[in-house]
Design an enzyme around this catalytic site. Structure first.
Site, PDB file in Angstrom:
ATOM      1  N   CYS A   1       0.951  -1.203   0.028  1.00 38.39           N
ATOM      2  CA  CYS A   1      -0.025  -0.126  -0.030  1.00 38.39           C
ATOM      3  C   CYS A   1       0.952   1.381  -0.064  1.00 38.39           C
ATOM      4  CB  CYS A   1      -0.883  -0.228   1.290  1.00 38.39           C
ATOM      5  SG  CYS A   1      -1.959   1.493   1.351  1.00 38.39           S
TER       6      CYS A   1
ATOM      7  N   CYS B   1      -0.357   4.300   2.106  1.00 42.34           N
ATOM      8  CA  CYS B   1      -0.013   4.089   3.505  1.00 42.34           C
ATOM      9  C   CYS B   1       1.311   4.274   3.915  1.00 42.34           C
ATOM     10  CB  CYS B   1      -0.338   2.648   4.030  1.00 42.34           C
ATOM     11  SG  CYS B   1      -1.982   1.912   3.492  1.00 42.34           S
ATOM     12  N   ASP B   2       2.410   3.799   2.988  1.00 39.77           N
ATOM     13  CA  ASP B   2       3.599   3.714   3.514  1.00 39.77           C
ATOM     14  C   ASP B   2       4.728   4.393   2.632  1.00 39.77           C
ATOM     15  OD1 ASP B   2       2.887   1.774   5.326  1.00 39.77           O
ATOM     16  OD2 ASP B   2       3.143   0.048   3.977  1.00 39.77           O
TER      17      ASP B   2
END
Ligand code: NAP
Length: 329
Positions: A130, A133-134
């Site tokens: 993801c 997200c990261d």
């Protein structure tokens, strides 16, 4: 009525069932909201001409279902026991047992894994599923995105704002991604293209975080190594059907089979919607549409179902009052 799952399908089923006064119980999972929680801009959901962030959209889906009386349990289902005779299906969240005459399965899908050495060990240490997200953890360092679909393009474009370079590693020279996404990604300066290659292995640094990917050319078998700090895998999804495997009919890929254009599964009183069923369209809007269908199918089932089989109601009431006594004590 019990709804398991809380992506666009689950919450739309909850909204419709709540508005039919069925007071559905939504076991939405600890990480509620499904895969859209991991998305940034959603530009293709009708009604939002300027786009909307995925997490904000899921919050709105959830609020709308709750506003009409959907009851939310923010925890994960641990076991499901479906009943063939038209009686009450059983759904456990740990020790807590819930019974419902109709169950809507909307557990969605999860990121598919490459299954290569180093992938699991380095997950969270450079390997991610993801970018939204990261990506911020990969400022100014070289990265790869694996895959050739729209997700890979989306991930690469997002990641390119942080990483020094993003190499898209794909097993073919042609891309499955839509033209518009591919063109957008091609226009980004620090996105590079590594085809036709597959990842053979992820290798750690001495400190234990990702440092290299060993790649293999799919045409001549030759190998090369890329020095990278981050690898984002975007190769599609797996349906989350483990809970009901062996209880309703699944296809070879593990997606729940439904009858014709309905959401009816092979088990009476059990309906399925969203990415758990759909390996073709997999869009938020199609998932929401099928969630609506599942709620209507379930409502009609309950309307026509007749009385419960002998003894079932008494057993459920006894179990409930037993629990109430325990709680009271
Ligand atoms: P996808 O379209 O199924 O693409 C998966 C990609 O991963 C394919 O290029 C496939 O290669 C590759 N792949 C699969 N297994 C692999 C393996 N074991 N090793 C190496 N490569 C592998 O999945 P997706 O990109 O997640 O998209 C799913 C759906 O969501 C699509 O309908 C897409 O249009 C939609 N979507 C839309 C947007 C948007 O419009 N903004 C964004 C994301 C997703 P092959 O091509 O060789 O099979």
């Amino acid at each position: 009525m019990i709804i398991i799952g809380s992506g666009p399908a689950g919450y739309t089923a909850a909204l419709y069932a709540a508005r039919a006064n069925l007071e559905p119980l939504v076991i939405e999972g600890f990480a509620w909201g499904g895969l859209l929680q991991e998305t940034t801009d959603v530009e293709n959901y009708p009604g939002f001409p300027e786009g909307i962030m995925g997490p904000e959209m899921m919050q709105q889906f959830r609020d709308q279902a709750a506003r009409f009386g959907a009851r939310l349990v923010t925890d994960d289902v641990t076991k499901v026991e479906l009943t063939a005779g038209g009686g009450l299906h059983k759904v456990w969240v740990g020790d807590e047992l819930y019974r419902g005459r109709a169950v809507v399965l909307a557990m969605g899908a999860q990121h598919r894994k490459l299954g290569v050495p180093g992938e699991e060990a380095l997950a969270g240490r450079g390997v991610s599923y993801c970018a939204t997200c990261d990506a911020a953890f990969f400022k100014g360092v070289p990265t790869i995105v694996v895959g050739g679909g729209d997700s890979a393009m989306e991930e690469a474009m997002f990641l390119s704002k942080f990483a020094s370079t993003v190499s898209v590693v794909h097993r073919r020279d042609e891309f499955r991604a839509s033209k518009i996404m591919l063109e957008r990604a091609r226009a980004v300066d620090n996105i590079e293209w590594v085809t036709p290659y597959v990842v053979e292995e992820f290798l750690p640094s001495q400190a234990g975080s990702l440092s290299h990917a060993r790649l293999r050319d799919t045409t001549d078998g030759s190998e090369r190594s890329l020095e990278i700090a981050g690898a984002f895998i975007a190769i599609g999804h797996e349906p989350q059907s483990q809970l009901i495997r062996g209880q309703v009919e699944l296809d070879d890929a593990g997606y729940v089979m439904t009858h014709g254009r309905s959401t009816l599964t092979s088990m009476p009183g059990v309906f399925a919607a969203g990415d758990l069923v759909d390996h073709t369209y997999r869009q938020a809007v199609t998932a929401a549409g099928s969630g609506c269908q599942a709620a209507l199918d379930a409502e009609w089932y309950l309307r026509d179902a007749g009385p419960l089989p002998e003894g079932e109601l008494e057993e459920a009431v006894a179990a409930r009052s037993g629990q109430a006594e325990t709680l009271g004590a």
